[in-house]
Scaffold this motif. Structure first.
Motif, PDB file in Angstrom:
ATOM      1  N   GLN A  25     -18.795 180.550  71.416  1.00  0.00           N
ATOM      2  CA  GLN A  25     -19.906 179.841  71.450  1.00  0.00           C
ATOM      3  C   GLN A  25     -20.376 179.999  73.000  1.00  0.00           C
ATOM      4  O   GLN A  25     -21.709 179.989  73.024  1.00  0.00           O
ATOM      5  N   HIS A  26     -19.961 179.940  73.764  1.00  0.00           N
ATOM      6  CA  HIS A  26     -20.462 180.564  75.289  1.00  0.00           C
ATOM      7  C   HIS A  26     -19.479 181.083  75.926  1.00  0.00           C
ATOM      8  O   HIS A  26     -18.353 181.142  75.733  1.00  0.00           O
ATOM      9  N   THR A 103     -21.352 185.936  72.481  1.00  0.00           N
ATOM     10  CA  THR A 103     -21.864 184.527  72.114  1.00  0.00           C
ATOM     11  C   THR A 103     -22.972 185.085  71.284  1.00  0.00           C
ATOM     12  O   THR A 103     -23.524 186.068  71.177  1.00  0.00           O
TER      13      THR A 103
END
Ligand code: ADP
Ligand code: NA
Length: 337
Positions: A25-26, A103
Protein backbone atom coordinates in the motif's frame (compact mmCIF):
# COMPACT_ATOMS: atom_id res chain seq x y z
CA UNK A 1 18.56 -11.19 -45.11
CA UNK A 2 22.13 -12.01 -44.09
CA UNK A 3 24.67 -9.83 -45.87
CA UNK A 4 27.64 -11.62 -44.40
CA UNK A 5 28.81 -15.21 -44.80
CA UNK A 6 30.73 -15.49 -41.54
CA UNK A 7 28.64 -16.98 -38.71
CA UNK A 8 27.50 -14.13 -36.48
CA UNK A 9 27.27 -14.59 -32.72
CA UNK A 10 27.01 -11.99 -29.97
CA UNK A 11 28.66 -12.55 -26.63
CA UNK A 12 26.84 -10.71 -23.86
CA UNK A 13 29.09 -10.32 -20.82
CA UNK A 14 26.72 -9.10 -18.17
CA UNK A 15 24.43 -9.48 -15.21
CA UNK A 16 21.75 -11.99 -14.29
CA UNK A 17 19.37 -10.97 -11.54
CA UNK A 18 16.36 -12.19 -9.66
CA UNK A 19 13.89 -9.31 -9.34
CA UNK A 20 11.45 -9.66 -6.43
CA UNK A 21 8.35 -7.47 -6.51
CA UNK A 22 6.35 -6.76 -3.34
CA UNK A 23 2.99 -5.09 -4.00
CA UNK A 24 2.38 -2.82 -0.99
CA UNK A 25 0.00 0.00 0.00
CA UNK A 26 2.91 2.33 0.72
CA UNK A 27 6.73 2.14 0.75
CA UNK A 28 7.85 0.65 4.06
CA UNK A 29 9.10 3.25 6.61
CA UNK A 30 12.13 2.87 8.91
CA UNK A 31 11.32 0.53 11.80
CA UNK A 32 8.08 -0.61 10.18
CA UNK A 33 7.02 -4.09 9.08
CA UNK A 34 4.19 -4.34 6.56
CA UNK A 35 2.71 -7.21 4.56
CA UNK A 36 2.45 -7.19 0.83
CA UNK A 37 -0.75 -7.94 -1.07
CA UNK A 38 1.06 -9.77 -3.86
CA UNK A 39 4.54 -11.11 -4.54
CA UNK A 40 6.19 -11.84 -7.90
CA UNK A 41 9.61 -13.12 -8.82
CA UNK A 42 11.04 -12.49 -12.28
CA UNK A 43 14.28 -12.96 -14.12
CA UNK A 44 16.21 -9.78 -14.84
CA UNK A 45 19.57 -8.09 -15.01
CA UNK A 46 20.53 -6.10 -18.09
CA UNK A 47 22.84 -8.82 -19.38
CA UNK A 48 20.08 -11.43 -19.21
CA UNK A 49 17.40 -9.13 -20.64
CA UNK A 50 19.54 -8.00 -23.57
CA UNK A 51 20.71 -11.54 -24.37
CA UNK A 52 17.08 -12.69 -24.36
CA UNK A 53 16.16 -9.79 -26.65
CA UNK A 54 18.89 -10.69 -29.18
CA UNK A 55 17.63 -14.28 -29.23
CA UNK A 56 13.98 -13.17 -29.57
CA UNK A 57 15.09 -11.00 -32.47
CA UNK A 58 16.55 -14.06 -34.19
CA UNK A 59 20.24 -13.49 -33.42
CA UNK A 60 22.64 -16.00 -31.87
CA UNK A 61 23.44 -14.85 -28.31
CA UNK A 62 25.70 -16.34 -25.63
CA UNK A 63 25.53 -14.97 -22.11
CA UNK A 64 28.59 -15.09 -19.86
CA UNK A 65 27.91 -14.34 -16.19
CA UNK A 66 27.18 -15.95 -12.87
CA UNK A 67 24.27 -17.10 -10.73
CA UNK A 68 24.01 -18.81 -7.37
CA UNK A 69 22.31 -22.18 -6.96
CA UNK A 70 19.07 -20.25 -6.40
CA UNK A 71 19.28 -19.05 -10.02
CA UNK A 72 19.02 -22.37 -11.86
CA UNK A 73 15.45 -21.58 -13.01
CA UNK A 74 16.66 -18.30 -14.52
CA UNK A 75 19.27 -20.13 -16.61
CA UNK A 76 16.55 -22.50 -17.86
CA UNK A 77 14.30 -19.55 -18.67
CA UNK A 78 17.08 -18.00 -20.77
CA UNK A 79 17.58 -21.29 -22.59
CA UNK A 80 13.86 -21.23 -23.31
CA UNK A 81 14.36 -17.93 -25.14
CA UNK A 82 17.18 -19.48 -27.16
CA UNK A 83 20.15 -17.95 -25.32
CA UNK A 84 23.30 -20.11 -25.09
CA UNK A 85 24.09 -20.45 -21.40
CA UNK A 86 27.28 -22.58 -21.34
CA UNK A 87 29.18 -19.49 -20.18
CA UNK A 88 27.06 -18.99 -17.07
CA UNK A 89 28.82 -20.32 -13.98
CA UNK A 90 27.10 -21.34 -10.77
CA UNK A 91 28.97 -19.78 -7.84
CA UNK A 92 28.78 -19.97 -4.03
CA UNK A 93 27.11 -16.59 -3.46
CA UNK A 94 23.41 -15.94 -4.01
CA UNK A 95 22.21 -14.70 -7.40
CA UNK A 96 22.08 -10.89 -7.67
CA UNK A 97 18.76 -9.50 -6.50
CA UNK A 98 16.61 -6.45 -6.86
CA UNK A 99 13.91 -5.95 -4.22
CA UNK A 100 11.14 -3.75 -5.58
CA UNK A 101 8.27 -2.24 -3.57
CA UNK A 102 5.35 -1.44 -5.88
CA UNK A 103 2.71 0.95 -4.56
CA UNK A 104 -0.37 2.33 -6.35
CA UNK A 105 1.63 5.57 -6.85
CA UNK A 106 5.01 4.23 -7.86
CA UNK A 107 7.87 2.06 -6.78
CA UNK A 108 11.24 1.95 -5.14
CA UNK A 109 14.01 -0.55 -5.62
CA UNK A 110 16.96 -1.89 -3.66
CA UNK A 111 19.66 -3.61 -5.71
CA UNK A 112 21.72 -6.23 -3.89
CA UNK A 113 25.23 -7.34 -4.65
CA UNK A 114 25.62 -9.91 -7.34
CA UNK A 115 27.19 -13.28 -7.79
CA UNK A 116 30.43 -12.40 -9.57
CA UNK A 117 32.41 -14.50 -11.95
CA UNK A 118 36.19 -14.07 -11.80
CA UNK A 119 37.67 -13.23 -15.19
CA UNK A 120 40.82 -14.89 -16.51
CA UNK A 121 42.54 -14.22 -19.82
CA UNK A 122 41.95 -17.81 -20.95
CA UNK A 123 38.20 -17.47 -20.19
CA UNK A 124 38.07 -14.29 -22.26
CA UNK A 125 39.87 -15.85 -25.19
CA UNK A 126 37.66 -18.93 -25.11
CA UNK A 127 34.49 -16.84 -24.93
CA UNK A 128 35.51 -14.54 -27.77
CA UNK A 129 36.29 -17.42 -30.12
CA UNK A 130 33.60 -17.89 -32.78
CA UNK A 131 32.11 -14.55 -31.72
CA UNK A 132 31.49 -11.58 -34.02
CA UNK A 133 29.93 -9.06 -31.61
CA UNK A 134 30.38 -8.16 -27.93
CA UNK A 135 27.63 -6.44 -25.92
CA UNK A 136 28.35 -4.92 -22.49
CA UNK A 137 26.40 -3.04 -19.82
CA UNK A 138 27.62 -1.78 -16.45
CA UNK A 139 26.18 -4.20 -13.90
CA UNK A 140 29.27 -6.40 -13.48
CA UNK A 141 32.74 -5.56 -12.09
CA UNK A 142 34.26 -2.78 -14.20
CA UNK A 143 37.56 -4.66 -14.65
CA UNK A 144 35.70 -7.50 -16.42
CA UNK A 145 33.90 -5.07 -18.73
CA UNK A 146 37.19 -3.42 -19.72
CA UNK A 147 39.03 -6.72 -20.21
CA UNK A 148 36.35 -8.11 -22.54
CA UNK A 149 36.12 -4.85 -24.49
CA UNK A 150 39.85 -4.47 -25.08
CA UNK A 151 40.28 -8.11 -26.11
CA UNK A 152 37.26 -8.06 -28.40
CA UNK A 153 38.50 -4.91 -30.15
CA UNK A 154 41.97 -6.43 -30.61
CA UNK A 155 40.29 -9.36 -32.37
CA UNK A 156 38.36 -7.06 -34.70
CA UNK A 157 34.92 -7.74 -33.18
CA UNK A 158 32.07 -5.23 -33.31
CA UNK A 159 31.70 -3.88 -29.76
CA UNK A 160 28.58 -2.34 -28.23
CA UNK A 161 28.35 -0.69 -24.79
CA UNK A 162 25.22 0.37 -22.93
CA UNK A 163 26.73 2.32 -19.97
CA UNK A 164 23.92 1.67 -17.54
CA UNK A 165 24.13 2.42 -14.71
CA UNK A 166 26.49 5.27 -15.58
CA UNK A 167 30.15 4.59 -14.69
CA UNK A 168 31.82 7.13 -12.37
CA UNK A 169 33.74 10.06 -13.91
CA UNK A 170 37.19 8.53 -13.39
CA UNK A 171 36.09 5.35 -15.19
CA UNK A 172 34.73 7.38 -18.11
CA UNK A 173 37.91 9.45 -18.37
CA UNK A 174 40.06 6.31 -18.59
CA UNK A 175 37.67 4.39 -20.86
CA UNK A 176 39.19 2.94 -24.08
CA UNK A 177 36.73 4.75 -26.36
CA UNK A 178 38.60 3.84 -29.54
CA UNK A 179 37.78 0.16 -28.84
CA UNK A 180 34.05 0.91 -29.04
CA UNK A 181 32.01 0.53 -32.25
CA UNK A 182 28.58 1.51 -30.86
CA UNK A 183 27.37 3.35 -27.78
CA UNK A 184 23.72 2.98 -26.72
CA UNK A 185 22.48 5.51 -24.14
CA UNK A 186 19.26 7.15 -23.01
CA UNK A 187 18.85 10.95 -22.78
CA UNK A 188 20.04 11.18 -19.18
CA UNK A 189 23.09 9.06 -19.87
CA UNK A 190 23.93 11.14 -22.95
CA UNK A 191 23.91 14.31 -20.81
CA UNK A 192 26.02 12.71 -18.07
CA UNK A 193 28.51 11.49 -20.62
CA UNK A 194 28.81 14.87 -22.34
CA UNK A 195 29.42 16.53 -18.98
CA UNK A 196 32.36 14.19 -18.35
CA UNK A 197 33.96 13.65 -21.76
CA UNK A 198 32.71 16.82 -23.49
CA UNK A 199 35.73 18.95 -22.56
CA UNK A 200 35.15 22.43 -24.00
CA UNK A 201 31.80 21.50 -25.60
CA UNK A 202 29.81 22.56 -22.49
CA UNK A 203 27.06 25.13 -22.39
CA UNK A 204 23.36 25.04 -23.24
CA UNK A 205 22.59 22.06 -25.44
CA UNK A 206 19.32 23.26 -27.00
CA UNK A 207 19.53 23.30 -30.80
CA UNK A 208 17.00 23.84 -33.57
CA UNK A 209 16.05 20.48 -35.09
CA UNK A 210 15.43 19.98 -38.81
CA UNK A 211 12.09 21.50 -39.85
CA UNK A 212 10.31 18.17 -40.45
CA UNK A 213 10.93 16.90 -36.90
CA UNK A 214 8.32 17.25 -34.12
CA UNK A 215 8.19 20.65 -32.35
CA UNK A 216 9.37 19.47 -28.94
CA UNK A 217 11.80 21.09 -26.49
CA UNK A 218 13.02 17.77 -25.07
CA UNK A 219 13.87 16.66 -28.58
CA UNK A 220 15.77 19.92 -29.24
CA UNK A 221 17.71 19.38 -26.03
CA UNK A 222 18.56 15.74 -26.85
CA UNK A 223 19.48 16.82 -30.40
CA UNK A 224 21.89 19.45 -29.09
CA UNK A 225 23.39 17.01 -26.60
CA UNK A 226 23.95 14.31 -29.19
CA UNK A 227 25.40 16.74 -31.74
CA UNK A 228 28.00 17.75 -29.19
CA UNK A 229 28.65 14.17 -28.10
CA UNK A 230 29.47 13.06 -31.61
CA UNK A 231 31.93 15.96 -31.98
CA UNK A 232 33.93 14.61 -29.00
CA UNK A 233 37.31 13.38 -30.12
CA UNK A 234 36.85 10.25 -27.96
CA UNK A 235 33.72 9.27 -29.89
CA UNK A 236 34.77 10.23 -33.41
CA UNK A 237 34.78 6.60 -34.61
CA UNK A 238 31.80 5.38 -32.54
CA UNK A 239 28.17 5.17 -33.67
CA UNK A 240 25.84 6.63 -31.01
CA UNK A 241 22.23 5.64 -30.44
CA UNK A 242 20.26 7.72 -27.92
CA UNK A 243 16.83 6.47 -26.86
CA UNK A 244 14.27 9.12 -25.83
CA UNK A 245 11.54 7.07 -24.12
CA UNK A 246 8.10 7.89 -25.55
CA UNK A 247 9.77 10.41 -27.91
CA UNK A 248 11.61 7.70 -29.89
CA UNK A 249 15.30 7.60 -30.78
CA UNK A 250 18.17 9.69 -32.17
CA UNK A 251 21.31 8.25 -33.75
CA UNK A 252 24.61 9.41 -35.14
CA UNK A 253 26.64 7.09 -37.35
CA UNK A 254 30.22 7.15 -38.46
CA UNK A 255 31.01 9.23 -41.55
CA UNK A 256 27.67 11.06 -41.42
CA UNK A 257 27.08 14.59 -40.23
CA UNK A 258 23.31 14.45 -40.07
CA UNK A 259 21.57 12.81 -37.12
CA UNK A 260 18.80 10.28 -37.61
CA UNK A 261 15.50 10.67 -35.76
CA UNK A 262 12.67 8.13 -35.49
CA UNK A 263 9.52 8.63 -33.41
CA UNK A 264 8.42 5.89 -30.97
CA UNK A 265 6.04 3.17 -32.09
CA UNK A 266 2.30 3.79 -31.92
CA UNK A 267 1.11 1.65 -29.01
CA UNK A 268 -1.90 -0.65 -28.85
CA UNK A 269 -3.87 -1.80 -25.78
CA UNK A 270 -3.92 -0.23 -22.30
CA UNK A 271 -0.83 -1.57 -20.53
CA UNK A 272 2.13 0.81 -20.30
CA UNK A 273 5.05 -0.89 -18.57
CA UNK A 274 8.37 0.53 -19.74
CA UNK A 275 10.40 -1.95 -17.65
CA UNK A 276 12.90 -3.58 -19.97
CA UNK A 277 11.99 -1.45 -23.00
CA UNK A 278 15.55 -0.11 -23.23
CA UNK A 279 16.98 -3.65 -23.02
CA UNK A 280 14.53 -4.88 -25.67
CA UNK A 281 15.55 -1.98 -27.93
CA UNK A 282 19.26 -2.74 -27.44
CA UNK A 283 18.88 -6.48 -28.11
CA UNK A 284 16.94 -5.85 -31.32
CA UNK A 285 19.41 -3.23 -32.49
CA UNK A 286 22.39 -5.53 -31.88
CA UNK A 287 20.65 -8.47 -33.60
CA UNK A 288 20.16 -6.09 -36.54
CA UNK A 289 23.83 -5.10 -36.58
CA UNK A 290 24.75 -8.79 -36.67
CA UNK A 291 23.29 -9.04 -40.17
CA UNK A 292 26.08 -6.78 -41.43
CA UNK A 293 29.26 -8.28 -39.98
CA UNK A 294 31.82 -5.57 -39.21
CA UNK A 295 31.09 -3.27 -42.14
CA UNK A 296 30.25 0.39 -41.58
CA UNK A 297 26.50 0.59 -42.14
CA UNK A 298 24.97 3.00 -44.64
CA UNK A 299 22.38 5.41 -43.24
CA UNK A 300 19.37 3.67 -44.85
CA UNK A 301 20.27 0.38 -43.17
CA UNK A 302 20.65 2.04 -39.77
CA UNK A 303 17.23 3.68 -40.20
CA UNK A 304 15.74 0.27 -40.97
CA UNK A 305 17.38 -1.33 -37.89
CA UNK A 306 16.10 1.50 -35.72
CA UNK A 307 12.59 1.13 -37.15
CA UNK A 308 12.48 -2.54 -36.13
CA UNK A 309 14.06 -1.82 -32.71
CA UNK A 310 11.61 0.99 -31.92
CA UNK A 311 8.67 -1.25 -32.87
CA UNK A 312 9.98 -4.10 -30.67
CA UNK A 313 10.55 -1.73 -27.70
CA UNK A 314 7.03 -0.31 -28.12
CA UNK A 315 5.57 -3.83 -28.02
CA UNK A 316 7.59 -4.49 -24.83
CA UNK A 317 5.87 -1.43 -23.27
CA UNK A 318 2.46 -2.91 -24.16
CA UNK A 319 3.03 -5.87 -21.81
CA UNK A 320 3.87 -6.18 -18.12
CA UNK A 321 7.29 -7.40 -17.12
CA UNK A 322 10.72 -7.10 -18.68
CA UNK A 323 12.14 -10.30 -20.18
CA UNK A 324 8.81 -11.97 -20.79
CA UNK A 325 7.38 -8.90 -22.55
CA UNK A 326 10.05 -8.91 -25.30
CA UNK A 327 8.24 -9.72 -28.56
CA UNK A 328 9.49 -12.24 -31.13
CA UNK A 329 10.70 -11.06 -34.54
CA UNK A 330 7.74 -12.47 -36.44
CA UNK A 331 5.29 -10.45 -34.31
CA UNK A 332 7.41 -7.30 -34.71
CA UNK A 333 7.59 -7.64 -38.49
CA UNK A 334 3.85 -8.32 -38.66
CA UNK A 335 3.19 -4.97 -36.93
CA UNK A 336 5.54 -3.16 -39.33
CA UNK A 337 4.02 -4.50 -42.51
P1 ADP B 1 15.65 3.32 -20.90
O1 ADP B 1 14.62 2.50 -20.21
O2 ADP B 1 16.93 2.61 -21.13
O3 ADP B 1 15.80 4.69 -20.29
P2 ADP B 1 13.95 4.51 -22.94
O4 ADP B 1 13.01 4.95 -21.85
O5 ADP B 1 14.57 5.59 -23.75
O6 ADP B 1 15.09 3.55 -22.39
O7 ADP B 1 13.15 3.52 -23.89
C1 ADP B 1 13.78 2.77 -24.90
C2 ADP B 1 12.91 2.73 -26.13
O8 ADP B 1 11.66 2.12 -25.77
C3 ADP B 1 12.54 4.08 -26.70
O9 ADP B 1 13.49 4.51 -27.66
C4 ADP B 1 11.19 3.80 -27.35
O10 ADP B 1 11.39 3.28 -28.65
C5 ADP B 1 10.59 2.73 -26.46
N1 ADP B 1 9.66 3.32 -25.49
C6 ADP B 1 9.91 3.63 -24.19
N2 ADP B 1 8.84 4.19 -23.61
C7 ADP B 1 7.87 4.24 -24.55
C8 ADP B 1 6.52 4.70 -24.59
N3 ADP B 1 5.93 5.24 -23.51
N4 ADP B 1 5.85 4.59 -25.75
C9 ADP B 1 6.42 4.03 -26.85
N5 ADP B 1 7.68 3.59 -26.88
C10 ADP B 1 8.40 3.67 -25.76
NA1 NA C 1 7.25 -4.36 -20.37
Amino acid sequence: MHHNDQPQRCLVRGSLNIDEFFHVQHIVLPGQTISSTKFERRGGGKGANQAAAIARAGGAASLVGAVGEDGAWLVRELEGYGVSTEGISVVQEATGRAIVQLTPEGENCIGACRAARPTSQSDIERHLTATSHLLLQNEIPWASTLAYLVNAHARGLVTIFNPSPMPVDAQLHAFPWKALSWLIVNEGEAEDLLRVVGGNLQGPNIEECPANWPDDNNLRFAFGTLKKLCRCEHLSSTGIVCTLGAAGVLASICDQRELIYLPAAVLQGNVRDTTGAGDCFTGYFVAGLMQFGNKCLPKDEVVELLRVSVQAAGMCVEKNGAMKSIPGRVAVEARLS
